[in-house]
Design a protein around this motif. Structure first.
Motif, PDB file in Angstrom:
ATOM      1  N   UNK A   1      34.605 -26.400 -96.633  1.00 56.46           N
ATOM      2  CA  UNK A   1      36.150 -25.157 -96.961  1.00 56.46           C
ATOM      3  C   UNK A   1      35.671 -24.961 -98.721  1.00 56.46           C
ATOM      4  N   UNK A   2      37.037 -23.709 -98.544  1.00 55.57           N
ATOM      5  CA  UNK A   2      37.245 -23.419-100.006  1.00 55.57           C
ATOM      6  C   UNK A   2      38.572 -23.174-100.644  1.00 55.57           C
ATOM      7  N   UNK A   3      38.885 -24.097-101.564  1.00 57.35           N
ATOM      8  CA  UNK A   3      38.171 -24.884-102.629  1.00 57.35           C
ATOM      9  C   UNK A   3      38.139 -25.964-101.600  1.00 57.35           C
ATOM     10  N   UNK A   4      36.758 -27.135-101.709  1.00 55.97           N
ATOM     11  CA  UNK A   4      36.066 -28.312-101.909  1.00 55.97           C
ATOM     12  C   UNK A   4      36.717 -29.256-102.894  1.00 55.97           C
ATOM     13  N   UNK A   5      36.029 -30.474-102.447  1.00 54.72           N
ATOM     14  CA  UNK A   5      36.481 -31.678-102.940  1.00 54.72           C
ATOM     15  C   UNK A   5      34.857 -32.524-102.355  1.00 54.72           C
ATOM     16  N   UNK A   6      34.249 -32.311-103.439  1.00 60.43           N
ATOM     17  CA  UNK A   6      32.929 -32.743-103.083  1.00 60.43           C
ATOM     18  C   UNK A   6      31.804 -31.864-102.166  1.00 60.43           C
ATOM     19  N   UNK A   7      31.982 -32.041-100.826  1.00 60.43           N
ATOM     20  CA  UNK A   7      30.996 -31.372 -99.855  1.00 60.43           C
ATOM     21  C   UNK A   7      31.665 -29.696 -99.386  1.00 60.43           C
ATOM     22  N   UNK A   8      30.569 -28.887 -99.124  1.00 64.75           N
ATOM     23  CA  UNK A   8      30.834 -27.855 -97.700  1.00 64.75           C
ATOM     24  C   UNK A   8      29.705 -27.411 -96.882  1.00 64.75           C
ATOM     25  N   UNK A   9      30.125 -25.752 -96.472  1.00 62.43           N
ATOM     26  CA  UNK A   9      29.119 -25.687 -95.489  1.00 62.43           C
ATOM     27  C   UNK A   9      29.069 -23.873 -95.765  1.00 62.43           C
ATOM     28  N   UNK A  10      27.695 -24.123 -95.724  1.00 62.34           N
ATOM     29  CA  UNK A  10      27.695 -22.138 -95.909  1.00 62.34           C
ATOM     30  C   UNK A  10      27.107 -21.819 -94.554  1.00 62.34           C
ATOM     31  N   UNK A  11      28.271 -20.395 -94.240  1.00 61.06           N
ATOM     32  CA  UNK A  11      26.771 -19.842 -93.204  1.00 61.06           C
ATOM     33  C   UNK A  11      25.859 -19.357 -92.806  1.00 61.06           C
ATOM     34  N   UNK A  12      24.883 -18.875 -92.479  1.00 61.76           N
ATOM     35  CA  UNK A  12      24.050 -18.271 -92.799  1.00 61.76           C
ATOM     36  C   UNK A  12      23.551 -17.575 -91.118  1.00 61.76           C
ATOM     37  N   UNK A  13      23.221 -16.680 -91.286  1.00 55.99           N
ATOM     38  CA  UNK A  13      22.976 -15.265 -90.159  1.00 55.99           C
ATOM     39  C   UNK A  13      21.692 -15.380 -90.263  1.00 55.99           C
ATOM     40  N   UNK A  14      20.532 -15.048 -89.738  1.00 54.45           N
ATOM     41  CA  UNK A  14      19.522 -14.883 -89.548  1.00 54.45           C
ATOM     42  C   UNK A  14      18.727 -13.763 -88.479  1.00 54.45           C
ATOM     43  N   UNK A  15      17.782 -13.015 -88.866  1.00 58.53           N
ATOM     44  CA  UNK A  15      16.963 -12.616 -87.866  1.00 58.53           C
ATOM     45  C   UNK A  15      15.904 -12.871 -87.441  1.00 58.53           C
TER      46      UNK A  15
ATOM     47  N   UNK B   1      24.557 -23.495 -90.033  1.00 61.11           N
ATOM     48  CA  UNK B   1      25.460 -23.796 -90.986  1.00 61.11           C
ATOM     49  C   UNK B   1      24.564 -25.246 -91.972  1.00 61.11           C
ATOM     50  N   UNK B   2      24.965 -24.742 -92.959  1.00 61.16           N
ATOM     51  CA  UNK B   2      23.647 -25.715 -94.223  1.00 61.16           C
ATOM     52  C   UNK B   2      25.132 -26.244 -94.921  1.00 61.16           C
ATOM     53  N   UNK B   3      24.868 -27.479 -95.040  1.00 61.82           N
ATOM     54  CA  UNK B   3      26.084 -28.414 -96.040  1.00 61.82           C
ATOM     55  C   UNK B   3      25.637 -28.616 -97.103  1.00 61.82           C
ATOM     56  N   UNK B   4      26.484 -28.897 -98.190  1.00 60.55           N
ATOM     57  CA  UNK B   4      26.115 -29.136 -98.998  1.00 60.55           C
ATOM     58  C   UNK B   4      26.971 -30.340 -99.825  1.00 60.55           C
ATOM     59  N   UNK B   5      26.171 -31.086 -99.683  1.00 62.67           N
ATOM     60  CA  UNK B   5      26.854 -31.831-101.157  1.00 62.67           C
ATOM     61  C   UNK B   5      26.816 -31.623-102.710  1.00 62.67           C
ATOM     62  N   UNK B   6      28.299 -32.261-103.157  1.00 61.25           N
ATOM     63  CA  UNK B   6      27.915 -31.962-105.235  1.00 61.25           C
ATOM     64  C   UNK B   6      27.553 -32.319-105.266  1.00 61.25           C
ATOM     65  N   UNK B   7      26.530 -32.321-106.329  1.00 60.08           N
ATOM     66  CA  UNK B   7      26.093 -33.345-107.643  1.00 60.08           C
ATOM     67  C   UNK B   7      27.851 -34.068-108.502  1.00 60.08           C
TER      68      UNK B   7
END
Length: 86
Positions: A10-24, A54-60
């Motif tokens: 989500x955006x805005x987020x609390x603590x963690x969020x995920x990024x979508x990534x597409x690659x050839x 999807x790549x998850x990220x936990x904000x420090x």
């Protein structure tokens, strides 16, 4: 080969969020996170395997509420914003 970094959720987020990534292609890249002063505050490995992922990220815990920017290390054009709320 095209690599596309999508919006985080989500955006805005609390603590963690995920990024979508597409690659050839396959290989390794990094998603870099910057504060509003342009200082890099974190880096996330992105192991590309081709296709969508999807790549998850936990904000420090040390990061304050505010707007952060993120981009792929090897791309100067795809810079996106996200809002951390504590």
């Amino acid at each position: 080969a095209t690599i596309s970094l999508g919006a985080n959720y989500p955006n805005p987020f609390r603590g963690s969020t995920s990024f979508s990534l597409s690659s050839e292609k396959t290989g390794e890249d990094w998603i870099e996170i910057y504060n509003s002063k342009g200082q890099r505050v974190d880096s996330i490995p992105a192991n590309l395997h081709g296709g969508e992922q999807q790549i998850s990220w936990q904000a420090p815990q040390s990061l304050a509420s505010g707007i952060y920017l993120y981009k792929l290390r090897n791309s100067q054009t795809q810079i996106r914003r996200m809002l951390l709320i504590k």
